[in-house]
Design an enzyme around this catalytic site. Structure first.
Site, PDB file in Angstrom:
ATOM      1  N   ASP A  31      30.027  47.049  42.207  1.00 35.89           N
ATOM      2  CA  ASP A  31      31.158  46.585  43.007  1.00 35.89           C
ATOM      3  C   ASP A  31      32.464  47.024  42.326  1.00 35.89           C
ATOM      4  O   ASP A  31      32.506  48.091  41.718  1.00 35.89           O
ATOM      5  CB  ASP A  31      31.091  45.062  43.170  1.00 35.89           C
ATOM      6  CG  ASP A  31      31.646  44.594  44.508  1.00 35.89           C
ATOM      7  OD1 ASP A  31      32.872  44.675  44.693  1.00 35.89           O
ATOM      8  OD2 ASP A  31      30.858  44.153  45.360  1.00 35.89           O
ATOM      9  N   HIS A  76      37.295  41.722  44.349  1.00 33.03           N
ATOM     10  CA  HIS A  76      36.132  41.695  45.234  1.00 33.03           C
ATOM     11  C   HIS A  76      34.844  41.450  44.455  1.00 33.03           C
ATOM     12  O   HIS A  76      34.026  40.586  44.804  1.00 33.03           O
ATOM     13  CB  HIS A  76      36.051  43.015  46.004  1.00 33.03           C
ATOM     14  CG  HIS A  76      35.009  43.076  47.072  1.00 33.03           C
ATOM     15  ND1 HIS A  76      33.693  43.412  46.820  1.00 33.03           N
ATOM     16  CD2 HIS A  76      35.087  42.859  48.412  1.00 33.03           C
ATOM     17  CE1 HIS A  76      33.008  43.394  47.957  1.00 33.03           C
ATOM     18  NE2 HIS A  76      33.835  43.063  48.941  1.00 33.03           N
ATOM     19  N   SER A 261      30.214  41.385  52.758  1.00 34.17           N
ATOM     20  CA  SER A 261      30.130  41.471  51.295  1.00 34.17           C
ATOM     21  C   SER A 261      29.870  40.114  50.667  1.00 34.17           C
ATOM     22  O   SER A 261      29.262  40.018  49.600  1.00 34.17           O
ATOM     23  CB  SER A 261      31.436  42.040  50.720  1.00 34.17           C
ATOM     24  OG  SER A 261      31.590  43.394  51.025  1.00 34.17           O
TER      25      SER A 261
END
Length: 314
Positions: A31, A76, A261
């Site tokens: 990620d 994120h 996600s």
């Protein structure tokens, strides 16, 4: 996370008694990286940055005092990791992840804007291939999707790399992408028939955001007529770890994000708990058990249904 856990029937004897919450299971996440958030203290076994032009050497982290090399300039990846494995230390457990006792391997393959080349992602995948036996990695979470306009050649490169992880016996969990809900809108690598692709039901939960409409989740069938996503999980308005908490004095320890996600690590965390209880399951057996335990609700007709944690661990 409370309503997330309620909606997937997380609370069962195994979780209430803290029996199988990811103990002895290592999960790799590719990620935007991870920050030195207290909720991960002592459980990040290795970190490597593939997003910069000069790839850093592998950093093996065994104690909280060694967290300085960790990087997440997007937020994120830290949010994803918190959903999967955060301990909830700064919230007295309120925002604990699904598998708060599992260990983590982190590969940073995306930059501060959440973008990255296929080459960077493939380099991260090759790194996992090189170290998975050393760290006993069982699960890979890839909350990364390609743009619809990416060339077929680039998509095939990524698909082949991701499927090579599955062929090693690893459980690969990916997100369906946020280009839905039109048919055929699931993104690569979520279109792979081998991996476990996670979407968000367009009828659940009933939250609408301006940036992400309620029905944003990618859908199949794929070009090869494969039903996707395989499984659905909550992904809208999920509260998890804030990557910038340790950098700015007034930053809150947790914040909310939306997308497929966020749904993928809910499923990855559930599988970590499953493998904590049944460590000898193969990736094919995990997929079959996940399939058998899902429950059909409105908005999940394009796949197996929504994740039901209690049924999965039966």
């Amino acid at each position: 996370m409370k309503w997330v856990k309620q909606s997937i029937h997380y609370w069962c004897p195994d979780t209430k008694e803290h029996k199988f919450l990811g103990q002895n299971v290592t999960v790799a996440i590719l990620d935007t990286g991870i920050s030195p958030h207290p909720d991960f203290k002592g459980r990040i076994l290795s970190f490597r940055d593939f997003s910069s032009t000069t790839v850093s050497s592998e950093k093996v982290l065994f104690s909280f005092s060694h967290f300085s090399p960790l990087i997440d300039n997007s937020g994120h990846g830290t949010h994803v990791a918190g959903i999967l494995a955060g301990s909830g230390l700064l919230s007295s457990g309120t925002y604990a992840g699904i598998a708060p006792f599992c260990n983590l391997i982190i590969g940073k393959v995306l930059d501060q804007n959440g973008n990255g080349s296929i080459k960077n992602v493939i380099n991260g995948i090759q790194w996992i291939r090189d170290i998975y036996t050393q760290f006993h990695i069982r699960i890979i979470n890839i909350s990364v999707g390609t743009r619809p306009d990416l060339s077929i050649h680039q998509k095939l490169l990524l698909l082949n790399a991701v499927e090579s992880l599955w062929d090693l016996g690893l459980v690969v969990v990916v997100s369906a992408g946020n280009y839905g809900p039109a048919p055929g809108s699931v993104t690569v690598p979520g279109s792979s028939p081998k991996v476990i692709t996670v979407g968000v039901p367009d009828t659940f939960p009933l939250i609408h955001t301006q940036r992400h409409p309620l029905n944003y989740s990618g859908r199949g069938p794929t070009d090869d007529c494969i039903v996707k996503p395989d499984v659905f999980a909550p992904g809208t308005g999920i509260v998890s770890c804030n990557a910038f908490y340790s950098q700015f004095p007034n930053a809150p320890p947790y914040l909310s994000k939306t997308g497929t996600s966020m749904a993928a690590p809910v499923v990855s965390g559930a599988i970590a708990c499953l493998l904590s209880k049944y460590p000898f399951l193969t990736n094919a057996e995990v997929k079959l058990k996940l399939h058998a335990s899902c429950v059909q609700i409105p908005g999940t007709e394009s796949g197996w249904g929504i994740l039901d944690f209690s049924r999965l661990l039966e």
